[in-house]
Enzyme design. Structure first.
Site, mmCIF file in Angstrom:
data_model
loop_
_atom_site.group_PDB
_atom_site.id
_atom_site.type_symbol
_atom_site.label_atom_id
_atom_site.label_comp_id
_atom_site.label_asym_id
_atom_site.label_seq_id
_atom_site.Cartn_x
_atom_site.Cartn_y
_atom_site.Cartn_z
ATOM 1 N N SER A 165 26.962 -6.508 41.492
ATOM 2 C CA SER A 165 27.884 -7.064 42.491
ATOM 3 C C SER A 165 28.860 -8.090 41.947
ATOM 4 O O SER A 165 29.730 -8.558 42.685
ATOM 5 C CB SER A 165 27.087 -7.678 43.649
ATOM 6 N N LYS A 168 32.416 -7.395 42.570
ATOM 7 C CA LYS A 168 33.072 -7.790 43.817
ATOM 8 C C LYS A 168 34.125 -8.868 43.585
ATOM 9 O O LYS A 168 35.002 -9.071 44.429
ATOM 10 C CB LYS A 168 32.038 -8.275 44.837
ATOM 11 N N SER A 223 26.733 -10.788 49.621
ATOM 12 C CA SER A 223 27.043 -9.645 48.760
ATOM 13 C C SER A 223 26.999 -8.356 49.574
ATOM 14 O O SER A 223 26.524 -7.321 49.109
ATOM 15 C CB SER A 223 26.056 -9.568 47.587
#
Length: 477
Positions: A165, A168, A223
Site C-alpha cells: 500500500s 497509494k 489504507s
C-alpha cells in the site's frame, strides 16, 4: 469530536472494545490487512503470512502491555493479533529457500552508488556507525534529506520489489489534485468492483454519499482499497487511473515502478523500489492536502443512516505505527506521515517523514527479513535516529532527483542517470569517492571526496522546501 473532525496527535491503538462489524462514534475499526487470497494456501511456509499459532502469545503480550482483558479476548478470538500488521514473530519453514539476492546491476538514477548492491554509506571522521545487518534486515532501504534530496545512506534502493500500500502515495500524488475536498460522491456498486480478496477497507457502503475529504482520510488512515476504488471510479475508472499513475511515475523519474493496481494489492508484475517510493513521498509532500491526510492520526468517518435518518460516524485511526503508536511502541518524535503497507508478496513496507529542528528526513524500508511485530517501523525508526545524528557527518552517496519537467539549469539527473553541465564532474567525483561495492561499505574522506569538496559541496541545487511538518494538537473539518 464531531463528524469529520481530525485529531493529529498520536493516541492509543484501541479505544474501548473493538466492534465486530461497524464502529460506534468514538471507537476504532479493526486494523486493516491486505492478504492475497491466491497465496493463502502457502501461508504455512510463507514467513510474511499470519502465524495463527502465535495468537495466544501475542494476546498475553498485549495483556502485559495494558490492554483490557475483554479487548485482548476480542483480539485473540478474531485472530487480529495474528494478522500481518499485528503478528508476532512468524516462524519460517526450515525448507524455505534463502532470501533472494538483489540484481547485480540496478538503475543508477541519482548516482552510480545507488545502483550498486549492498549498503552504501560514506562516513566522515566522527560519524556514528550505521546499525548492523542484524538490526537493519530489510531487503531494501534508503534514508535521505526530504528537502535537498541528498541520500545519506541506502541499501539496494533501486531493487524492484512489491510495494504493497505504499504505492497509494503515487495514487494520491496523481489523483488528489483533481477533486475539491468538499465534492460529494454517491457510491455505486460498480465503484467497488475489482477489489482483491481480503483487501484493507475503511467501510464504504454502496448508495451512500461521501465527500472527497472523507475518501482521502479512508485512503491514508485505513489504507482503504474501497476508498481507492471509489476515487478511481470518479477519475474515469481503474484502467485510466493506472495509466495516469504510470505516466506520473515516469514524470517523477521513478523508472523502477510498474503499476498494475491503483491500491498496491499484490499483482503479477507490480513493482516499485525504495528510491521510487521516496520520490513519491517527496513529491506528494509538496501538496498541503497530502501533508494533512498523511499526518492525521485519527478522525471520524461517516457510517450508515439510523432510523431517525441521521448519519452516524465511527472513529478511524492511522495504521502508521510511528504516527499512532501501538501496544509495543510509542509514536516516533517528530513523525509526520507518510504511508505503510503489508501484503503477502511485499511483506511489510513503509515510507516515513520526520522532522527534528530544521531537518526533515525521509526513510523507506521494504520487506524486513526479521518477521517480528512492527519490524518495518522499528527499522525505520533506527534509520531516522541514525540519520538525524549523522546528517552533517556523512558524504551523500546519491540524491533524489527532481521530475523531468524541472529543467532550470541546476543539473538535474535525467532518466539514465546522466548529469547536465557541471554536475557531471561533481557526480563523477562523488562516485569515484565511494564507488566500492559490497554490503556495509563505509568510506571516509578520500582524496576524491576532498576534490569533490573543492568543486563545491555535493549539490542538490534544487531544494524542495517544506513547511513545518510537526505541529501541536489540532482538530478541524
Amino acid at each position: 469530536m464531531g463528524s469529520g473532525s481530525i485529531r493529529r496527535a498520536a493516541g492509543a491503538l484501541f479505544r474501548g472494545v473493538l466492534s465486530a462489524s461497524r464502529g460506534k462514534a468514538g471507537t476504532f475499526t479493526d486494523v486493516p490487512t491486505t492478504f492475497c487470497a491466491s497465496t493463502a494456501s502457502a501461508a504455512s511456509s510463507d514467513p510474511t503470512a499470519p502465524n495463527v499459532s502465535a495468537t495466544t502469545g501475542n494476546a498475553g503480550r498485549a495483556a502485559r502491555h495494558g490492554f483490557p482483558l475483554r479487548t485482548v479476548a476480542a483480539l485473540a478470538s478474531s485472530g487480529l493479533l495474528a494478522t500481518p500488521l499485528l503478528a508476532g514473530t512468524a516462524h519460517a519453514d526450515p525448507k524455505e529457500p534463502k532470501a533472494p539476492k538483489p540484481p547485480t546491476k540496478m538503475s543508477q538514477i541519482g548516482g552510480d552508488r545507488l545502483g550498486t548492491p549492498g549498503v552504501q554509506v560514506a562516513l566522515k571522521p566522527g560519524a556514528p556507525k550505521l546499525p548492523g545487518p542484524d538490526t537493519l534486515t530489510a531487503r531494501s532501504w534508503i534514508v535521505s534529506d526530504a528537502e535537498s534530496g541528498k541520500v545519506l545512506a541506502a541499501k539496494n534502493p533501486h531493487w524492484q520489489l512489491a510495494p504493497a500500500s505504499t504505492l497509494k502515495m503515487l495514487f494520491a500524488d496523481t489523483v488528489l489534485p483533481k477533486f475539491p475536498k468538499d465534492q460529494k460522491h454517491t457510491v455505486k456498486p460498480a465503484d467497488l468492483a475489482g477489489m482483491g480478496d481480503g483487501s484493507s477497507l475503511v467501510g464504504i457502503k454502496e448508495n451512500l454519499s461521501y465527500s472527497v475529504h472523507d475518501l482521502w482520510l479512508g485512503v491514508f488512515l485505513r489504507s482503504g482499497n474501497d476508498a481507492v476504488h471509489t476515487l478511481s471510479a470518479m477519475n474515469g475508472g481503474t484502467k485510466a487511473t493506472v495509466a495516469q499513475m504510470q505516466r506520473h511515475a515516469k514524470e517523477l523519474n521513478a523508472h523502477d515502478t510498474h503499476v498494475v493496481t491503483p491500491d498496491g494489492y499484490d499483482a503479477p508484475g507490480q513493482v516499485s523500489s525504495a528510491y521510487d517510493l521516496s520520490l513519491f513521498a517527496r513529491s506528494g509532500l509538496q501538496n498541503p492536502d497530502f501533508r494533512e491526510y498523511c499526518s492525521t492520526a485519527s478522525a471520524q468517518f461517516p457510517g450508515e443512516k439510523g432510523k431517525d435518518g441521521k448519519r452516524a460516524t465511527f472513529g478511524i485511526q492511522n495504521t502508521n505505527r510511528l504516527l499512532s503508536g501501538d501496544y509495543d511502541m510509542k509514536p516516533y518524535p517528530g513523525i509526520a506521515g507518510v504511508k505503510n503497507g503489508s501484503t503477502t508478496n511485499a511483506g511489510s513496507t513503509f515510507t516515513g517523514v520526520a522532522q527534528r529542528g530544521d531537518r526533515k528526513l525521509l526513510v523507506t524500508v521494504m520487506n524486513p527479513e526479521k518477521k517480528e511485530h512492527n519490524e518495518a517501523y522499528k527499522e525505520a525508526a533506527k534509520l531516522l535516529d541514525w540519520g538525524f545524528a549523522a546528517a552533517d557527518k556523512v558524504e551523500p552517496v546519491g540524491r533524489l532527483v527532481g521530475p523531468r519537467s524541472e529543467d532550470d539549469g541546476t543539473g538535474a539527473v535525467g532518466a539514465k542517470g546522466e548529469g547536465k553541465g557541471g554536475e557531471q564532474s561533481t557526480q563523477a567525483a562523488l562516485d569515484s569517492a565511494g564507488g566500492r561495492s559490497g554490503a556495509w561499505t563505509a568510506v571516509g574522506l578520500t582524496a576524491a571526496a576532498l576534490a569533490l569538496l573543492a568543486v563545491g559541496a555535493f549539490a542538490v541545487h534544487r531544494r524542495w522546501p517544506l513547511p513545518e511538518l510537526v505541529r501541536g494538537r489540532r482538530s478541524g473539518k
